[in-house]
Structures are given as structure tokens and as C-alpha cells.
Design a protein around this motif. Sequence first.
Motif, PDB file in Angstrom:
ATOM      1  N   PRO A 153       0.831  -1.205   0.000  1.00 19.10           N
ATOM      2  CA  PRO A 153       0.000   0.000   0.000  1.00 19.10           C
ATOM      3  C   PRO A 153       0.864   1.253   0.000  1.00 19.10           C
ATOM      4  CG  PRO A 153      -0.825  -1.590   1.583  1.00 19.10           C
ATOM      5  CD  PRO A 153       0.511  -2.102   1.125  1.00 19.10           C
ATOM      6  N   CYS A 154       0.357   2.314  -0.603  1.00 23.80           N
ATOM      7  CA  CYS A 154       1.118   3.561  -0.706  1.00 23.80           C
ATOM      8  C   CYS A 154       0.217   4.766  -0.468  1.00 23.80           C
ATOM      9  CB  CYS A 154       1.748   3.700  -2.097  1.00 23.80           C
ATOM     10  SG  CYS A 154       3.039   2.497  -2.478  1.00 23.80           S
ATOM     11  N   ARG A 195      -4.175   9.672  10.394  1.00 23.17           N
ATOM     12  CA  ARG A 195      -5.240  10.193   9.540  1.00 23.17           C
ATOM     13  C   ARG A 195      -4.767  10.410   8.110  1.00 23.17           C
ATOM     14  NH1 ARG A 195      -9.549   8.693  11.342  1.00 23.17           N
ATOM     15  NH2 ARG A 195     -10.625  10.266  10.081  1.00 23.17           N
ATOM     16  N   ARG A 196      -3.728   9.683   7.707  1.00 25.94           N
ATOM     17  CA  ARG A 196      -3.266   9.749   6.327  1.00 25.94           C
ATOM     18  C   ARG A 196      -3.940   8.647   5.524  1.00 25.94           C
ATOM     19  NH1 ARG A 196       3.077   9.371   6.426  1.00 25.94           N
ATOM     20  NH2 ARG A 196       2.501   7.576   7.725  1.00 25.94           N
ATOM     21  N   LYS A 197      -4.323   8.984   4.321  1.00 24.02           N
ATOM     22  CA  LYS A 197      -5.029   8.028   3.465  1.00 24.02           C
ATOM     23  C   LYS A 197      -4.018   7.265   2.615  1.00 24.02           C
ATOM     24  CE  LYS A 197      -8.885   9.299   1.536  1.00 24.02           C
ATOM     25  NZ  LYS A 197      -9.859   9.933   0.610  1.00 24.02           N
ATOM     26  N   TYR A 198      -4.122   5.947   2.630  1.00 25.15           N
ATOM     27  CA  TYR A 198      -3.263   5.126   1.785  1.00 25.15           C
ATOM     28  C   TYR A 198      -4.132   4.190   0.959  1.00 25.15           C
ATOM     29  CZ  TYR A 198      -3.989   1.591   5.408  1.00 25.15           C
ATOM     30  OH  TYR A 198      -4.544   0.719   6.306  1.00 25.15           O
ATOM     31  N   PHE A 199      -3.577   3.684  -0.125  1.00 22.59           N
ATOM     32  CA  PHE A 199      -4.329   2.882  -1.089  1.00 22.59           C
ATOM     33  C   PHE A 199      -3.695   1.502  -1.251  1.00 22.59           C
ATOM     34  CE2 PHE A 199      -5.200   7.244  -2.004  1.00 22.59           C
ATOM     35  CZ  PHE A 199      -6.530   7.281  -2.400  1.00 22.59           C
ATOM     36  N   ASN A 200      -4.534   0.516  -1.510  1.00 22.99           N
ATOM     37  CA  ASN A 200      -4.060  -0.847  -1.751  1.00 22.99           C
ATOM     38  C   ASN A 200      -4.979  -1.546  -2.745  1.00 22.99           C
ATOM     39  OD1 ASN A 200      -5.695  -0.858   0.983  1.00 22.99           O
ATOM     40  ND2 ASN A 200      -6.053  -2.826  -0.014  1.00 22.99           N
ATOM     41  N   ILE A 201      -4.503  -2.650  -3.285  1.00 23.98           N
ATOM     42  CA  ILE A 201      -5.300  -3.439  -4.229  1.00 23.98           C
ATOM     43  C   ILE A 201      -6.529  -3.985  -3.507  1.00 23.98           C
ATOM     44  CG2 ILE A 201      -5.333  -5.428  -5.784  1.00 23.98           C
ATOM     45  CD1 ILE A 201      -3.482  -3.249  -6.733  1.00 23.98           C
ATOM     46  N   ALA A 202      -7.708  -3.841  -4.130  1.00 27.40           N
ATOM     47  CA  ALA A 202      -8.954  -4.246  -3.476  1.00 27.40           C
ATOM     48  C   ALA A 202      -9.497  -5.559  -4.000  1.00 27.40           C
ATOM     49  CB  ALA A 202     -10.019  -3.154  -3.654  1.00 27.40           C
ATOM     50  N   GLY A 207     -13.334  -0.381  -8.671  1.00 27.66           N
ATOM     51  CA  GLY A 207     -13.232  -1.485  -7.734  1.00 27.66           C
ATOM     52  C   GLY A 207     -11.880  -2.168  -7.727  1.00 27.66           C
ATOM     53  N   LEU A 208     -10.891  -1.572  -8.394  1.00 32.11           N
ATOM     54  CA  LEU A 208      -9.574  -2.187  -8.448  1.00 32.11           C
ATOM     55  C   LEU A 208      -8.757  -1.909  -7.191  1.00 32.11           C
ATOM     56  CD1 LEU A 208      -8.586  -1.429 -12.134  1.00 32.11           C
ATOM     57  CD2 LEU A 208      -9.238  -3.636 -11.181  1.00 32.11           C
ATOM     58  N   ILE A 209      -8.964  -0.734  -6.602  1.00 35.97           N
ATOM     59  CA  ILE A 209      -8.221  -0.375  -5.395  1.00 35.97           C
ATOM     60  C   ILE A 209      -9.189   0.142  -4.344  1.00 35.97           C
ATOM     61  CG2 ILE A 209      -6.178   0.218  -6.763  1.00 35.97           C
ATOM     62  CD1 ILE A 209      -6.809   3.164  -6.203  1.00 35.97           C
ATOM     63  N   GLU A 210      -8.705   0.258  -3.125  1.00 33.17           N
ATOM     64  CA  GLU A 210      -9.485   0.823  -2.037  1.00 33.17           C
ATOM     65  C   GLU A 210      -8.557   1.645  -1.158  1.00 33.17           C
ATOM     66  OE1 GLU A 210     -11.109  -2.467   0.042  1.00 33.17           O
ATOM     67  OE2 GLU A 210      -9.169  -3.218   0.741  1.00 33.17           O
ATOM     68  N   CYS A 211      -9.133   2.510  -0.337  1.00 33.11           N
ATOM     69  CA  CYS A 211      -8.316   3.350   0.523  1.00 33.11           C
ATOM     70  C   CYS A 211      -8.681   3.129   1.984  1.00 33.11           C
ATOM     71  CB  CYS A 211      -8.477   4.826   0.163  1.00 33.11           C
ATOM     72  SG  CYS A 211     -10.110   5.495   0.498  1.00 33.11           S
ATOM     73  N   SER A 212      -7.732   3.398   2.845  1.00 32.48           N
ATOM     74  CA  SER A 212      -7.914   3.326   4.287  1.00 32.48           C
ATOM     75  C   SER A 212      -7.178   4.500   4.905  1.00 32.48           C
ATOM     76  CB  SER A 212      -7.379   2.000   4.848  1.00 32.48           C
ATOM     77  OG  SER A 212      -8.031   0.897   4.246  1.00 32.48           O
ATOM     78  N   VAL A 213      -7.431   4.726   6.196  1.00 31.03           N
ATOM     79  CA  VAL A 213      -6.796   5.828   6.903  1.00 31.03           C
ATOM     80  C   VAL A 213      -5.995   5.261   8.064  1.00 31.03           C
ATOM     81  CG1 VAL A 213      -7.171   7.965   8.196  1.00 31.03           C
ATOM     82  CG2 VAL A 213      -8.660   7.396   6.258  1.00 31.03           C
ATOM     83  N   ASP A 214      -4.734   5.692   8.172  1.00 29.00           N
ATOM     84  CA  ASP A 214      -3.891   5.181   9.245  1.00 29.00           C
ATOM     85  C   ASP A 214      -4.074   5.997  10.525  1.00 29.00           C
ATOM     86  OD1 ASP A 214      -2.530   7.544   8.925  1.00 29.00           O
ATOM     87  OD2 ASP A 214      -0.751   6.644   8.020  1.00 29.00           O
ATOM     88  N   GLU A 215      -3.266   5.705  11.537  1.00 25.07           N
ATOM     89  CA  GLU A 215      -3.409   6.361  12.838  1.00 25.07           C
ATOM     90  C   GLU A 215      -3.128   7.855  12.764  1.00 25.07           C
ATOM     91  OE1 GLU A 215      -0.786   4.260  15.365  1.00 25.07           O
ATOM     92  OE2 GLU A 215      -2.037   2.441  15.454  1.00 25.07           O
TER      93      GLU A 215
END
Length: 252
Positions: A26-27, A64-71, A54-62
Amino acid sequence: MEPAKLLDILGNENRRKIIQLLANRPCYVSEISGRLGVGPKAIINHLSLLEQAGLIECSVDEQRRKYFNIANNMRLEVSVSPYAYTVSLQDISFEKGRKGGGQERKGSAESVPEVNGEIQGDAPAAAGKKEVPSRPEPLAVFLKLSGRLRELKTRHAELARMQQQLQADYTRLMDSCLDSIEGVAKNPVECEILFELLKNETTAAALCYNLRLHPSIINANLIDLAERGFIQYAIRNNQQYWKIREKGEEKV
């Protein structure tokens, strides 16, 4: 998603590079921008399109930075030959092995199957004492999983070679079929109809559309070919689907 739509999305070089980066880990947007040398605004637009697909999704780390990974886990195949063009897309279900900032993975030593038929670890407890299950040796677990991965890579390479051989055989056989069609067809329309039906069974309406011919011409040639025993039809969903008659089948 439609395979053609996915091809359009992956037709962009920067989006393909983003997928390649995220396939490793994830980046964040800033990381992707720096690695590709593309401005953050353009990267955000690419990510938005990939996320919508629908190829990738995002999440938020501690922080509050948003990172993306293969979904998703999917396989896109494109086959081009003198007689066929096919695009297929298969979704492959799996349990995601990454969570959080991309570093945590499922499959700890406790969840790995036995190695060599038994749990590896400390020596068995002395006779008469209750044995306590021990954890597998990390090295044995790693080597076993690595061996399985090599086996899968070998099988994947073998499958690719088989697909190449099948496509070559298909092309050679289609060449022979076309030579045979020229010997049995009465006119060019019959040649085109038989060629279409060699590729796939279809309806009269589809033949009219593909060959750009009037329905009366198509129907007349279909009936003649059927009477001579070359083709037949089956009724599905209240429609006639024409196909090449298989050897041994009775004429319909």
C-alpha cells in the motif's frame, strides 16, 4: 466490471504503474507521486478512477493519512488470433493478507499447516507428562510455504505453455476447416455462415448483423444448409440458435 471497460482503464500507462506499485505494498498519494514523477493532482484523479472501478481501495492510518491498496483479485485475459478476439475477466475470491498500513499479514506460525506430517518445535514431553502443543519452527514453516509457492509458479508456467499450444492448434484447425468449407459451400454466403457457426452457435438475427445481409438471404441459406445436414438449430429462450451439426446427431 465489463472486460472492455477494464481494458480502457488499464490503457493508461500511469494507472498501470500505480497498480504495479500497489501490488508490492500500500502507498500514500505522496509516495505514488514521487515514484512516478507525476503531480499529486493527476495521481488523485487516477486513484479515483481505479477506486470507482473497484480495483483499489483506501484506508486511513493512525495519523489520519489516506493510503491505497489493491482491493480485488482478478484475471484479465486477451486472446487475439486470425480467427478470434476474446476478452475474459474472472474474479478470484481470496482472503486478504494485508491490513492496516500494509505491513500486517495473515498466516502466523500458529495458523500454518503441519510440516512433514507433524508439528515442528521443541522435543516431545517426557513420558507420563501431558504434552503441550508446540509452535511450528519458523524456518520449517517458511521453507514449506516457499516450496509451495515454487510449485504454483511451475504449474502457472506449464499452464501458459498449454494455452499457447492450444491457440496454435486452434488456428491450424481453423485453417483446415476453411479449406473444407470452400469445398462444400455452394456460394460465398454459405461460406460466411459456416465460418460464423464454427466460432460459436448464434441466431439468424446475429448472422444478419454480423454479415450485413438481409434476413431473407440468411434464412434461405440456413434452411438449405440444414436440409443438406451441415447445421441444425435448438430452441432456447424462445429463439432459434443455429450451430454446426455434430457427427452422429440427427438432422432437425
